[in-house]
Design a protein around this motif. Structure first.
Motif, PDB file in Angstrom:
ATOM      1  N   ASP A  15     -90.659  47.955   7.028  1.00  0.00           N
ATOM      2  CA  ASP A  15     -90.966  46.523   7.043  1.00  0.00           C
ATOM      3  C   ASP A  15     -89.962  45.702   6.241  1.00  0.00           C
ATOM      4  O   ASP A  15     -90.069  44.484   6.167  1.00  0.00           O
ATOM      5  N   GLN A  16     -88.975  46.365   5.658  1.00  0.00           N
ATOM      6  CA  GLN A  16     -87.915  45.659   4.931  1.00  0.00           C
ATOM      7  C   GLN A  16     -86.582  45.715   5.676  1.00  0.00           C
ATOM      8  O   GLN A  16     -85.536  45.400   5.111  1.00  0.00           O
ATOM      9  N   ILE A  17     -86.622  46.102   6.933  1.00  0.00           N
ATOM     10  CA  ILE A  17     -85.419  46.147   7.768  1.00  0.00           C
ATOM     11  C   ILE A  17     -85.583  45.099   8.858  1.00  0.00           C
ATOM     12  O   ILE A  17     -86.578  45.082   9.585  1.00  0.00           O
ATOM     13  N   PHE A  18     -84.617  44.204   8.970  1.00  0.00           N
ATOM     14  CA  PHE A  18     -84.675  43.101   9.917  1.00  0.00           C
ATOM     15  C   PHE A  18     -83.453  43.171  10.828  1.00  0.00           C
ATOM     16  O   PHE A  18     -82.344  42.854  10.411  1.00  0.00           O
ATOM     17  N   ALA A  29     -81.968  35.731  20.699  1.00  0.00           N
ATOM     18  CA  ALA A  29     -81.915  36.672  19.571  1.00  0.00           C
ATOM     19  C   ALA A  29     -81.988  35.927  18.243  1.00  0.00           C
ATOM     20  O   ALA A  29     -82.718  36.336  17.333  1.00  0.00           O
ATOM     21  N   ALA A  30     -81.249  34.838  18.125  1.00  0.00           N
ATOM     22  CA  ALA A  30     -81.241  34.067  16.880  1.00  0.00           C
ATOM     23  C   ALA A  30     -82.611  33.461  16.596  1.00  0.00           C
ATOM     24  O   ALA A  30     -83.084  33.490  15.457  1.00  0.00           O
ATOM     25  N   SER A  31     -83.257  32.929  17.618  1.00  0.00           N
ATOM     26  CA  SER A  31     -84.581  32.333  17.431  1.00  0.00           C
ATOM     27  C   SER A  31     -85.615  33.377  17.027  1.00  0.00           C
ATOM     28  O   SER A  31     -86.438  33.137  16.138  1.00  0.00           O
ATOM     29  N   ARG A  32     -85.575  34.537  17.655  1.00  0.00           N
ATOM     30  CA  ARG A  32     -86.520  35.605  17.307  1.00  0.00           C
ATOM     31  C   ARG A  32     -86.274  36.111  15.887  1.00  0.00           C
ATOM     32  O   ARG A  32     -87.215  36.368  15.137  1.00  0.00           O
ATOM     33  N   TYR A  33     -85.007  36.249  15.524  1.00  0.00           N
ATOM     34  CA  TYR A  33     -84.652  36.723  14.186  1.00  0.00           C
ATOM     35  C   TYR A  33     -85.105  35.720  13.125  1.00  0.00           C
ATOM     36  O   TYR A  33     -85.700  36.079  12.118  1.00  0.00           O
ATOM     37  N   GLU A  34     -84.848  34.447  13.388  1.00  0.00           N
ATOM     38  CA  GLU A  34     -85.260  33.404  12.449  1.00  0.00           C
ATOM     39  C   GLU A  34     -86.776  33.400  12.281  1.00  0.00           C
ATOM     40  O   GLU A  34     -87.284  33.316  11.160  1.00  0.00           O
ATOM     41  N   ALA A  35     -87.510  33.514  13.379  1.00  0.00           N
ATOM     42  CA  ALA A  35     -88.976  33.534  13.302  1.00  0.00           C
ATOM     43  C   ALA A  35     -89.457  34.737  12.498  1.00  0.00           C
ATOM     44  O   ALA A  35     -90.374  34.619  11.676  1.00  0.00           O
ATOM     45  N   ARG A  38     -88.691  33.970   8.787  1.00  0.00           N
ATOM     46  CA  ARG A  38     -89.572  32.914   8.276  1.00  0.00           C
ATOM     47  C   ARG A  38     -90.996  33.436   8.069  1.00  0.00           C
ATOM     48  O   ARG A  38     -91.629  33.135   7.060  1.00  0.00           O
ATOM     49  N   ASN A  39     -91.493  34.232   9.004  1.00  0.00           N
ATOM     50  CA  ASN A  39     -92.844  34.782   8.883  1.00  0.00           C
ATOM     51  C   ASN A  39     -92.942  35.788   7.749  1.00  0.00           C
ATOM     52  O   ASN A  39     -93.877  35.742   6.947  1.00  0.00           O
ATOM     53  N   HIS A  40     -91.987  36.692   7.671  1.00  0.00           N
ATOM     54  CA  HIS A  40     -92.048  37.737   6.651  1.00  0.00           C
ATOM     55  C   HIS A  40     -91.916  37.160   5.235  1.00  0.00           C
ATOM     56  O   HIS A  40     -92.659  37.532   4.334  1.00  0.00           O
ATOM     57  N   PHE A  41     -90.950  36.265   5.046  1.00  0.00           N
ATOM     58  CA  PHE A  41     -90.675  35.723   3.716  1.00  0.00           C
ATOM     59  C   PHE A  41     -91.422  34.417   3.437  1.00  0.00           C
ATOM     60  O   PHE A  41     -91.267  33.834   2.363  1.00  0.00           O
ATOM     61  N   GLU A  44     -89.953  28.033   4.526  1.00  0.00           N
ATOM     62  CA  GLU A  44     -90.131  26.723   5.139  1.00  0.00           C
ATOM     63  C   GLU A  44     -88.853  25.917   4.973  1.00  0.00           C
ATOM     64  O   GLU A  44     -88.127  26.075   4.000  1.00  0.00           O
ATOM     65  N   GLY A  45     -88.583  25.049   5.935  1.00  0.00           N
ATOM     66  CA  GLY A  45     -87.435  24.156   5.849  1.00  0.00           C
ATOM     67  C   GLY A  45     -86.116  24.876   5.691  1.00  0.00           C
ATOM     68  O   GLY A  45     -85.824  25.830   6.384  1.00  0.00           O
ATOM     69  N   ALA A  46     -85.313  24.408   4.733  1.00  0.00           N
ATOM     70  CA  ALA A  46     -83.953  24.918   4.544  1.00  0.00           C
ATOM     71  C   ALA A  46     -83.872  26.061   3.540  1.00  0.00           C
ATOM     72  O   ALA A  46     -82.785  26.428   3.110  1.00  0.00           O
ATOM     73  N   GLU A  47     -85.009  26.630   3.146  1.00  0.00           N
ATOM     74  CA  GLU A  47     -84.979  27.780   2.242  1.00  0.00           C
ATOM     75  C   GLU A  47     -84.269  28.940   2.928  1.00  0.00           C
ATOM     76  O   GLU A  47     -84.216  29.021   4.150  1.00  0.00           O
ATOM     77  N   SER A  48     -83.748  29.873   2.130  1.00  0.00           N
ATOM     78  CA  SER A  48     -83.087  31.056   2.675  1.00  0.00           C
ATOM     79  C   SER A  48     -83.629  32.305   2.004  1.00  0.00           C
ATOM     80  O   SER A  48     -83.897  32.294   0.807  1.00  0.00           O
ATOM     81  N   PRO A  49     -83.759  33.388   2.775  1.00  0.00           N
ATOM     82  CA  PRO A  49     -84.194  34.644   2.157  1.00  0.00           C
ATOM     83  C   PRO A  49     -83.059  35.260   1.350  1.00  0.00           C
ATOM     84  O   PRO A  49     -81.893  34.898   1.525  1.00  0.00           O
ATOM     85  N   ARG A  50     -83.393  36.189   0.464  1.00  0.00           N
ATOM     86  CA  ARG A  50     -82.396  36.928  -0.301  1.00  0.00           C
ATOM     87  C   ARG A  50     -82.455  38.385   0.127  1.00  0.00           C
ATOM     88  O   ARG A  50     -83.538  38.955   0.239  1.00  0.00           O
ATOM     89  N   PHE A  51     -81.306  38.967   0.350  1.00  0.00           N
ATOM     90  CA  PHE A  51     -81.224  40.348   0.790  1.00  0.00           C
ATOM     91  C   PHE A  51     -80.427  41.166  -0.214  1.00  0.00           C
ATOM     92  O   PHE A  51     -79.485  40.666  -0.826  1.00  0.00           O
ATOM     93  N   ASP A  52     -80.790  42.427  -0.356  1.00  0.00           N
ATOM     94  CA  ASP A  52     -80.016  43.339  -1.200  1.00  0.00           C
ATOM     95  C   ASP A  52     -78.796  43.850  -0.456  1.00  0.00           C
ATOM     96  O   ASP A  52     -77.728  44.041  -1.042  1.00  0.00           O
TER      97      ASP A  52
END
Length: 81
Positions: A15-18, A29-35, A38-41, A44-52
């Motif tokens: 569940d930590q592999i995207f 592909a981009a829309s599905r990846y973004e969704a 956004r759902n996992h993390f 909202e808005g212009a926030e960005s996830p952080r990845f190791d």
């Protein structure tokens, strides 16, 4: 290849592999990846996830995660892609 040569060899919870579905049309592909992100993390808005770790593939034209000048992607600040 990444799954077999890397991800199966390290203890990362599934569940930590995207994965971006590169076999789909780019917009789909981009829309599905973004969704998915956004759902996992709960983004909202212009926030960005952080990845190791981020593993990027190489396109047929030799580019990796390229944003080309004079395209609308340069001015995109709300989408995650």
């Amino acid at each position: 290849m990444t799954q077999e040569e890397l991800l199966e060899l390290v203890p990362i919870p599934k569940d930590q592999i995207f994965r971006m579905e590169g076999e789909l049309e780019p917009e789909v592909a981009a829309s599905r990846y973004e969704a998915q992100l956004r759902n996992h993390f709960r983004i909202e808005g212009a926030e960005s996830p952080r990845f190791d770790v981020i593993a990027l593939g190489l396109g047929d034209d030799g580019h990796t995660a390229s944003i080309f000048p004079h395209t609308k992607a340069v001015h995109e600040f709300e989408r995650l892609w």
